[in-house]
Motif scaffolding. Structure first.
Motif, PDB file in Angstrom:
ATOM      1  N   MET A   1      -5.963   5.925 -18.718  1.00 31.38           N
ATOM      2  CA  MET A   1      -5.581   7.265 -19.071  1.00 31.38           C
ATOM      3  C   MET A   1      -5.480   7.379 -20.591  1.00 31.38           C
ATOM      4  N   THR A   2      -5.855   8.517 -21.062  1.00 29.32           N
ATOM      5  CA  THR A   2      -5.762   8.737 -22.500  1.00 29.32           C
ATOM      6  C   THR A   2      -4.355   9.194 -22.864  1.00 29.32           C
ATOM      7  N   LYS A   3      -4.071   9.183 -24.140  1.00 26.21           N
ATOM      8  CA  LYS A   3      -2.752   9.600 -24.616  1.00 26.21           C
ATOM      9  C   LYS A   3      -2.503  11.075 -24.281  1.00 26.21           C
ATOM     10  N   SER A   4      -3.539  11.884 -24.394  1.00 23.52           N
ATOM     11  CA  SER A   4      -3.411  13.318 -24.098  1.00 23.52           C
ATOM     12  C   SER A   4      -3.086  13.540 -22.624  1.00 23.52           C
ATOM     13  N   THR A   5      -3.731  12.789 -21.740  1.00 16.30           N
ATOM     14  CA  THR A   5      -3.499  12.932 -20.303  1.00 16.30           C
ATOM     15  C   THR A   5      -2.075  12.533 -19.951  1.00 16.30           C
ATOM     16  N   LYS A   6      -1.586  11.452 -20.545  1.00 12.10           N
ATOM     17  CA  LYS A   6      -0.215  11.014 -20.291  1.00 12.10           C
ATOM     18  C   LYS A   6       0.777  12.067 -20.779  1.00 12.10           C
ATOM     19  N   GLY A   7       0.489  12.673 -21.912  1.00  8.70           N
ATOM     20  CA  GLY A   7       1.358  13.725 -22.438  1.00  8.70           C
ATOM     21  C   GLY A   7       1.386  14.932 -21.534  1.00  8.70           C
ATOM     22  N   LEU A   9       0.716  14.957 -18.321  1.00  6.25           N
ATOM     23  CA  LEU A   9       1.387  14.566 -17.095  1.00  6.25           C
ATOM     24  C   LEU A   9       2.899  14.577 -17.290  1.00  6.25           C
ATOM     25  N   HIS A  10       3.352  14.164 -18.444  1.00 10.51           N
ATOM     26  CA  HIS A  10       4.780  14.167 -18.746  1.00 10.51           C
ATOM     27  C   HIS A  10       5.317  15.604 -18.764  1.00 10.51           C
ATOM     28  N   GLU A  13       5.568  16.833 -15.184  1.00 13.64           N
ATOM     29  CA  GLU A  13       6.708  16.222 -14.500  1.00 13.64           C
ATOM     30  C   GLU A  13       8.027  16.827 -14.963  1.00 13.64           C
TER      31      GLU A  13
END
Length: 59
Positions: A1-7, A9-10, A13
């Motif tokens: 996962m890229t940093k943008s995707t994790k952001g 997703l956060h 959530e």
């Protein structure tokens, strides 16, 4: 996962955690009361709109 995707997703959530669960909002009795009022209001709105809106057939 890229940093943008994790952001992203956060953020999703966090928003999901802020929304109350169905059981936090309604008990069984209050759900039935809500449904009865919602259906009654829907029928009243449909009745009132039927007096003002007429549908003409396309020729």
């Amino acid at each position: 996962m890229t940093k943008s995707t994790k952001g992203n997703l956060h953020v999703v959530e966090e928003i999901y955690n802020q929304i109350p669960a169905f059981t936090d909002v309604f008990s069984e009795d209050t759900f039935y009361i809500f449904v009865a009022i919602f259906v009654s209001c829907t029928i009243m709105v449909a009745f009132v709109l039927s007096k003002f809106v007429t549908i003409k057939p396309v020729e």
